[in-house]
Scaffold this active site. Structure first.
Site, short mmCIF file in Angstrom:
data_model
loop_
_atom_site.label_atom_id
_atom_site.label_comp_id
_atom_site.label_asym_id
_atom_site.label_seq_id
_atom_site.Cartn_x
_atom_site.Cartn_y
_atom_site.Cartn_z
N HIS A 160 0.85 -1.21 0.00
CA HIS A 160 0.00 0.00 0.00
C HIS A 160 0.88 1.26 0.00
O HIS A 160 0.68 2.17 -0.80
CB HIS A 160 -0.90 -0.05 1.23
CG HIS A 160 -1.76 1.17 1.46
ND1 HIS A 160 -3.13 1.16 1.30
CD2 HIS A 160 -1.44 2.43 1.87
CE1 HIS A 160 -3.61 2.37 1.57
NE2 HIS A 160 -2.61 3.16 1.94
N GLU A 161 1.87 1.28 0.88
CA GLU A 161 2.75 2.46 0.97
C GLU A 161 3.55 2.65 -0.32
O GLU A 161 3.65 3.77 -0.84
CB GLU A 161 3.71 2.34 2.16
CG GLU A 161 3.03 2.30 3.52
CD GLU A 161 1.99 3.39 3.71
OE1 GLU A 161 2.20 4.51 3.22
OE2 GLU A 161 0.94 3.12 4.31
N GLU A 184 -6.00 6.31 -2.05
CA GLU A 184 -6.13 5.24 -1.06
C GLU A 184 -6.63 3.95 -1.71
O GLU A 184 -6.17 2.85 -1.38
CB GLU A 184 -7.09 5.67 0.05
CG GLU A 184 -6.44 6.57 1.07
CD GLU A 184 -5.21 5.89 1.66
OE1 GLU A 184 -5.32 4.74 2.10
OE2 GLU A 184 -4.13 6.50 1.67
N ASP A 257 -9.54 13.55 8.01
CA ASP A 257 -8.91 12.59 7.12
C ASP A 257 -8.89 13.11 5.68
O ASP A 257 -9.15 12.37 4.73
CB ASP A 257 -9.68 11.24 7.23
CG ASP A 257 -9.00 10.09 6.50
OD1 ASP A 257 -7.76 10.13 6.37
OD2 ASP A 257 -9.72 9.18 6.07
N HIS A 262 -9.60 7.78 3.70
CA HIS A 262 -9.57 6.37 4.10
C HIS A 262 -10.98 5.82 4.34
O HIS A 262 -11.13 4.67 4.73
CB HIS A 262 -8.75 6.18 5.38
CG HIS A 262 -7.29 6.46 5.20
ND1 HIS A 262 -6.76 7.72 5.37
CD2 HIS A 262 -6.26 5.65 4.85
CE1 HIS A 262 -5.44 7.66 5.14
NE2 HIS A 262 -5.12 6.42 4.81
#
Lengths: 378, 77
Positions: A160-161, A184, A257, A262
């Protein structure tokens, strides 16, 4: 040439396609702009690490030793012996698995498509409950040990990162609102695909969870997100309930957020899950390719969910043919989450065409796989 | 001094809140928490998966991208 005055899309083009000097300068300017957005970076000593030629994995793992100084002490370089420290070795192995997935399945050479070194810092801060991509490297906290385990524990979180890095060099999705939720979304998609690919798991067999194993046993929850059933990943007395919607009618307008990046990612996440399971087989082979073509060729920085739906629809036609099974599956999947692709397609000109790289060693067959009907009601 | 820290974002996307009333703490610890809290400046960044912190001190709020030191002090780490 002064790269710092150039807009990001030109910098990215130079970073990918320029001569070596232009590439270096463009990378430096992109890094600087990441810093200007608020990130403090110590200048990394990199001279000794540049020995591995581009086109291969180049991983460098640093240990912040519970400080927040980046990048920290170099503890494992490419080909280096296992450190015997779980966070170091997981960060190293996870970056390798992610690199291999992008290279073998999608024909992409690292984050920037040009063999960029993959840097990660582990043991960042004290009990730091997070993993993040700061525009230049991955950063992993150890978790507090009460609610969160160490963030390198999950291969899908690592992928994911790294995918945030891929997004930075391709669609460069702005990290707020719908475009931020798409950032995301793509990180979750390729996060779970790296995990499924490592397990050679079919879409039907996969759990479709993001971050399974990140919570300690004290938390009532299986993972941080579920693509199969957004909103059901956890329901805990301390952490609350998973807030993700799975349909446009439940899109959450919020300040937190960065506008719920997210949270609302649950909607496209669920569309991907539906398309992949309708198509059957392994999700990275068909759905993954369509989503990769979309991310790398078809989205602008402020793309909306509808733009993404239209782009996947068009990418499916380019890869598999108009009205092919994959294209119909994509259309049905978006409709099931409340986006009518046909209505979106009528607006606007054709998007840029995706040109698949020649280098992908495991490029899947172009024969459309069998499609199953969607069972989800609108 | 009443301090509330609300942390949002992060890769897990889970919002959490911590509260403390420094009047209930030993003087040394209270002073340390107040010193860190007063030193915070409003700042934002759009780091992918970065945290955002809303810090409210006696009813006045600021939003910052880094209040981890304050959280550590509040949690007594």
């Amino acid at each position: 040439m002064r790269c710092s005055f150039l807009p990001p899309h030109i910098l990215r083009a130079l970073a990918e396609n320029g001569d070596p000097e232009e590439r270096d300068r463009a990378h430096a300017a992109l890094e600087l702009s990441a810093q200007l957005r608020g990130e403090r970076l110590a200048t990394a000593a990199v001279g000794a690490l540049a020995a591995v030629p581009a086109g291969q994995r180049r991983r460098t793992i640093y240990d912040a030793r519970h400080t927040r100084d980046l990048p920290g002490k170099l503890v494992r370089g490419e080909g280096g012996r296992a450190a015997g420290d779980a966070a170091v070795d997981e960060a190293y192995d996870g970056a390798g698995k992610t690199y291999d997935f992008y290279r073998r399945v999608l024909g992409r050479n690292s984050i920037d498509g040009r063999g960029l070194r993959l840097d990660a810092t582990v043991h960042y801060g004290v009990h730091f409950d997070n993993a993040q991509w700061n525009g230049r490297q991955m950063i992993y906290g150890d978790g507090d040990g009460k609610l969160f385990e160490r963030f390198t524990k999950c291969i899908d979180i690592i992928a994911h990162e790294l995918t945030h890095g891929v997004t930075q060099y391709t669609a460069a999705l702005a990290y707020s609102g719908e475009s931020g939720a798409l950032s995301e979304h793509f990180s979750d998609v390729f996060g779970v695909l790296v995990k499924q690919y490592g397990r050679r798991q079919t879409a039907a067999k996969a759990d479709w969870l993001v971050g399974a194993g990140l919570f300690t046993a004290r938390v009532a929850g299986a993972a941080v997100r579920s693509m199969k059933a957004p909103g059901t990943a956890y329901d805990d007395k301390l952490l609350g309930k998973d807030p993700q919607p799975s349909h446009m009618r439940d899109y959450k307008r919020m300040q937190d957020d960065n506008g719920g990046v997210h949270v609302n990612s649950g909607i496209p996440n669920h569309a991907f899950y539906l398309a992949a399971t309708m198509l059957g087989g392994k999700a990275w082979e068909t759905a993954g390719r369509i989503w990769y073509a979309t991310l790398t060729a078809k989205l602008r920085a402020r793309a909306t969910f509808r733009d993404c739906a239209r782009a996947t629809h068009e990418a499916a036609a380019e890869l598999y043919g108009a009205n092919s099974e994959p294209q119909r599956a994509v259309e049905q999947a978006w409709r099931a989450v409340g986006i009518d692709v046909a209505a979106v397609v009528e607006r606007g000109p054709r998007l840029p065409v995706y040109e698949p790289p020649a280098a992908a060693a495991e490029l899947p067959t172009l024969t459309p796989p069998r499609t199953r009907r969607v069972r989800h009601a609108d | 001094m009443r301090i509330e820290v609300r942390r949002t974002g992060g890769v897990a996307g889970i919002a959490r809140t911590w509260e403390v009333d420094t009047a209930t703490l030993p003087a040394g610890r209270a002073a340390e928490i107040e010193r860190i809290a007063k030193g915070l400046a409003a700042r934002s960044s759009l780091i992918a998966d970065g945290f955002s912190y809303e810090v409210t001190i006696d009813g006045q709020s600021i939003v910052t991208d880094d209040a981890e030191a304050l959280l550590r002090a509040i949690r007594g780490e």
